[in-house]
Design a protein around this motif. Structure first.
Motif, short mmCIF file in Angstrom:
data_model
loop_
_atom_site.label_atom_id
_atom_site.label_comp_id
_atom_site.label_asym_id
_atom_site.label_seq_id
_atom_site.Cartn_x
_atom_site.Cartn_y
_atom_site.Cartn_z
N ARG A 269 -115.20 74.17 40.95
CA ARG A 269 -116.30 74.85 41.64
C ARG A 269 -117.51 73.94 41.77
O ARG A 269 -118.22 73.99 42.79
N ARG A 270 -117.75 73.14 40.76
CA ARG A 270 -118.92 72.25 40.78
C ARG A 270 -118.87 71.30 41.97
O ARG A 270 -119.91 70.92 42.51
N HIS A 271 -117.68 70.95 42.37
CA HIS A 271 -117.53 70.02 43.50
C HIS A 271 -117.17 70.73 44.81
O HIS A 271 -116.93 70.07 45.82
N GLY A 272 -117.14 72.05 44.78
CA GLY A 272 -116.91 72.82 46.00
C GLY A 272 -115.54 72.64 46.60
O GLY A 272 -115.38 72.73 47.83
N LEU A 273 -114.54 72.41 45.75
CA LEU A 273 -113.18 72.17 46.24
C LEU A 273 -112.42 73.48 46.41
O LEU A 273 -112.57 74.40 45.60
N PRO A 274 -111.59 73.59 47.43
CA PRO A 274 -110.98 74.88 47.75
C PRO A 274 -109.72 75.23 46.98
O PRO A 274 -109.32 76.40 46.95
N ALA A 275 -109.04 74.24 46.39
CA ALA A 275 -107.72 74.50 45.80
C ALA A 275 -107.68 74.06 44.35
O ALA A 275 -108.42 73.17 43.92
N LEU A 276 -106.77 74.67 43.59
CA LEU A 276 -106.69 74.43 42.15
C LEU A 276 -105.24 74.56 41.73
O LEU A 276 -104.64 75.63 41.79
N SER A 277 -104.63 73.43 41.31
CA SER A 277 -103.23 73.40 40.92
C SER A 277 -103.12 73.41 39.41
O SER A 277 -103.38 72.41 38.74
N MET A 278 -102.74 74.55 38.86
CA MET A 278 -102.61 74.67 37.41
C MET A 278 -101.72 75.87 37.11
O MET A 278 -101.69 76.85 37.84
N GLY A 279 -100.98 75.74 36.01
CA GLY A 279 -100.06 76.80 35.62
C GLY A 279 -98.63 76.43 35.92
O GLY A 279 -98.30 75.94 37.01
N MET A 280 -97.77 76.61 34.91
CA MET A 280 -96.35 76.32 35.04
C MET A 280 -95.55 77.53 34.55
O MET A 280 -96.10 78.62 34.40
N SER A 281 -94.27 77.34 34.31
CA SER A 281 -93.39 78.49 34.01
C SER A 281 -93.93 79.39 32.92
O SER A 281 -93.88 80.62 33.02
N ALA A 282 -94.47 78.81 31.85
CA ALA A 282 -94.84 79.59 30.67
C ALA A 282 -96.22 80.21 30.75
O ALA A 282 -96.54 81.11 29.97
N ASP A 283 -97.06 79.74 31.67
CA ASP A 283 -98.47 80.18 31.62
C ASP A 283 -99.07 80.46 33.00
O ASP A 283 -100.29 80.56 33.12
#
Length: 227
Positions: free
Chosen positions: A187-201
């Protein structure tokens, strides 16, 4: 149950779980994309996922991706390929020619290599800056202490091709604070996408704002031994 049926069934189950996680987070289901991580799995497994409607795939190695995906693109032109593993600078040209998204921009030398590769190929994939969010010495990613400066540099070099951040939290820790930290940085850099999270979480990741989740084992089964 056949392998073909199990891949299709697994995709349906994952999509249902994603929809539930989005509902619980008061988000729309179409806000989150699923990357099916097919590394070390054969081309036929990817083909079965494609037949089941999956279109976005993740691979760690350029060489493996190059062996699998060009032929599949001829059948499914809307296929999208994410490179999610650590990328060597000497693979930058091939990566730019092959991938739609590179999720592992993590050091200045790679930024320079990708600049040169884009000039050579006339093609620059979408980019995610990989952050070593747990500051773990064994993991790739820019250090959180250096992330702001590196992200600003990437934006100055690549502009709107920089879509967001990617991270993998420490294995045996509660992932939520790490996802929250990455989301704040995004958010601090105003970016639109966020890739995080895998099978377990991935349900926690969706609750904390993920727009891309990366799932392998839950779709394709246990990973074969690395070739």
């Amino acid at each position: 149950m056949t392998q073909n049926h199990s891949i299709a069934q697994a995709l349906t189950e994952i999509r249902n779980q994603m929809a539930t996680a989005c509902h619980n987070a008061h988000r729309q289901a179409d806000e989150v994309q699923l990357v099916a991580v097919s590394k070390f799995h054969p081309q036929e497994a990817v083909r079965e996922a494609l037949k089941a409607g999956q279109r976005i795939f993740g691979e760690n190695r350029v060489q493996e991706a190059a062996a699998k995906f060009p032929a599949l693109r001829e059948e499914w032109p809307d296929l999208r390929l994410h490179l999610i593993g650590s990328l060597q600078t000497n693979k930058a040209v091939e990566a730019c020619a092959l991938a739609d998204v590179i999720e592992s921009l993590d050091r200045p030398s790679l930024s320079t290599a990708l600049e040169k590769a884009a000039q050579k190929t006339g093609r620059l994939p979408e980019l995610f800056v990989q952050v070593n969010i747990g500051d773990e010495p064994q993991k790739s990613g820019i250090s959180p202490l250096e992330a702001d400066r590196f992200i600003e540099d990437a934006l100055s070099r690549f502009g709107s091709h920089v879509k967001g951040l990617m991270a993998i939290p420490p294995l045996h820790a509660d992932p939520r604070p790490f996802f929250q930290k990455l989301a704040r940085l995004n958010r601090r850099h105003g970016l639109p996408a966020l890739s995080m999270g895998m099978s377990a979480d991935f349900d926690v990741a969706i609750a904390e704002g993920a727009t891309i989740i990366r799932v392998g084992t839950a779709i394709f089964g246990d990973r074969p031994a690395s070739p």
